[in-house]
Design a protein around this motif. Structure first.
Motif, PDB file in Angstrom:
ATOM      1  N   GLU A 125     -54.501  16.770 -51.216  1.00 21.60           N
ATOM      2  CA  GLU A 125     -54.965  15.530 -51.821  1.00 21.60           C
ATOM      3  C   GLU A 125     -53.803  14.557 -52.048  1.00 21.60           C
ATOM      4  O   GLU A 125     -52.642  14.962 -52.111  1.00 21.60           O
ATOM      5  CB  GLU A 125     -55.640  15.821 -53.163  1.00 21.60           C
ATOM      6  N   ASN A 126     -54.155  13.291 -52.170  1.00 21.60           N
ATOM      7  CA  ASN A 126     -53.220  12.255 -52.594  1.00 21.60           C
ATOM      8  C   ASN A 126     -52.074  12.012 -51.621  1.00 21.60           C
ATOM      9  O   ASN A 126     -50.960  11.694 -52.028  1.00 21.60           O
ATOM     10  CB  ASN A 126     -52.644  12.584 -53.978  1.00 21.60           C
ATOM     11  N   THR A 127     -52.322  12.192 -50.323  1.00 18.62           N
ATOM     12  CA  THR A 127     -51.296  11.827 -49.353  1.00 18.62           C
ATOM     13  C   THR A 127     -50.974  10.346 -49.507  1.00 18.62           C
ATOM     14  O   THR A 127     -51.855   9.522 -49.642  1.00 18.62           O
ATOM     15  CB  THR A 127     -51.788  12.113 -47.923  1.00 18.62           C
ATOM     16  N   TRP A 128     -49.708  10.033 -49.493  1.00 19.41           N
ATOM     17  CA  TRP A 128     -49.297   8.646 -49.720  1.00 19.41           C
ATOM     18  C   TRP A 128     -49.900   7.709 -48.691  1.00 19.41           C
ATOM     19  O   TRP A 128     -50.036   8.043 -47.524  1.00 19.41           O
ATOM     20  CB  TRP A 128     -47.777   8.551 -49.675  1.00 19.41           C
ATOM     21  N   GLN A 129     -50.210   6.512 -49.158  1.00 15.12           N
ATOM     22  CA  GLN A 129     -50.875   5.530 -48.316  1.00 15.12           C
ATOM     23  C   GLN A 129     -49.889   4.891 -47.330  1.00 15.12           C
ATOM     24  O   GLN A 129     -48.740   4.623 -47.660  1.00 15.12           O
ATOM     25  CB  GLN A 129     -51.502   4.437 -49.178  1.00 15.12           C
ATOM     26  N   GLY A 130     -50.389   4.629 -46.126  1.00 14.77           N
ATOM     27  CA  GLY A 130     -49.628   3.890 -45.138  1.00 14.77           C
ATOM     28  C   GLY A 130     -48.834   4.722 -44.159  1.00 14.77           C
ATOM     29  O   GLY A 130     -48.462   4.225 -43.096  1.00 14.77           O
ATOM     30  N   ILE A 131     -48.524   5.987 -44.496  1.00 15.99           N
ATOM     31  CA  ILE A 131     -47.763   6.835 -43.581  1.00 15.99           C
ATOM     32  C   ILE A 131     -48.747   7.542 -42.652  1.00 15.99           C
ATOM     33  O   ILE A 131     -49.671   8.206 -43.108  1.00 15.99           O
ATOM     34  CB  ILE A 131     -46.913   7.859 -44.345  1.00 15.99           C
ATOM     35  N   ALA A 132     -48.534   7.396 -41.362  1.00 21.56           N
ATOM     36  CA  ALA A 132     -49.436   7.979 -40.367  1.00 21.56           C
ATOM     37  C   ALA A 132     -49.045   9.432 -40.115  1.00 21.56           C
ATOM     38  O   ALA A 132     -47.904   9.728 -39.761  1.00 21.56           O
ATOM     39  CB  ALA A 132     -49.383   7.192 -39.071  1.00 21.56           C
TER      40      ALA A 132
END
Length: 256
Positions: free
Chosen positions: A28-35
């Motif tokens: 959960e909560n993977t940082w936003q914007g990093i592919a």
């Protein structure tokens, strides 16, 4: 593991290691914007933009609003170029001179939470101009904006009308300016190393000991896929028909 230094934001390998530990890929909560792809490879362009954002945005209650607005500005090709041209026309005696080098003079924005709704596109552009961010850096950050919006579309947190308007404006800018050029040394997918692999194994093992083990959440790309689609990927039906790209990379953390 120390957080990346805002004055030296582009030690991207440090950003990778920090992301593996605290970004919790596969949970959960993977940082936003990093592919991420399904093998937990990370896209260098999105890491670059994440590092730039880390340098520009102070940790404050409204940081997510600043990040969102910067992502919107960067997903519209040519918008920063237009802003720089207007600035240079208004101040011909002191045109924008971009700063490069290993040490950057960054003025971070501290935005009170009650002012988040007042932070708009012009404010984001002013941050970039004030910090003399190079045009090619913003061009290179385009993929981050695309991935950020994809993630919002994947798990909607705002009105879908906002995403459609952003997507339409993105298409308009891409039609006018084309897909922005990249910086070759900060492009493509970063493959997992053996150390990365085991670091994630241990991190996932720790998470499984929690009373309620987390489930994998977030947007993951097919291995080898280019994140730069003209339309938001999750807004079309085309993504369900895309084949997996053959690769020798093991996509599982644990051996069979």
């Amino acid at each position: 593991m120390h957080a990346p230094d805002p004055a030296h934001p582009f030690d991207l390998e440090q950003v990778v290691q920090y992301t593996l530990i605290f970004g919790r890929p596969g949970m959960e909560n993977t940082w936003q914007g990093i592919a991420f792809d399904y093998a937990f490879h990370m896209h260098w362009q999105t890491l670059f933009r994440f590092a730039l954002c880390w340098a520009l945005c102070a940790n404050s209650a409204a940081k997510s609003s600043v990040v969102r607005r910067l992502a919107l500005v960067m997903v519209w090709p040519g918008m920063y170029h237009e802003a720089v041209a207007l600035y240079n026309a208004a101040f011909p005696e002191r045109p924008l001179v971009a700063q490069y080098g290993s040490h950057l003079n960054i003025l971070q924005i501290h935005l009170p939470d009650d002012q988040a709704h007042n932070f708009l596109d012009d404010n984001a552009l002013c941050i970039l101009l004030h910090n003399r961010i190079p045009l090619d850096w913003v061009d290179h950050a385009y993929t981050y904006g695309v991935v950020y919006l994809e993630q919002q579309f994947h798990n909607p947190t705002m009105s879908m009308d906002i995403f459609k308007d952003v997507d339409n404006k993105c298409i308009e800018h891409v039609s006018r300016y084309g897909t922005p050029p990249t910086i070759p040394q900060w492009d493509g997918w970063r493959e997992m190393t053996e150390d990365d692999h085991y670091r994630l194994i241990f991190k996932h093992a720790e998470e499984r000991l929690l009373p309620v083990p987390p489930e994998a959440a977030g947007l993951y790309y097919y291995i080898g896929m280019d994140p730069n689609w003209v339309h938001l990927w999750k807004q079309t039906a085309a993504h369900s028909m895309l084949p997996l790209v053959p690769t020798a990379t093991n996509t599982h953390l644990y051996p069979d």
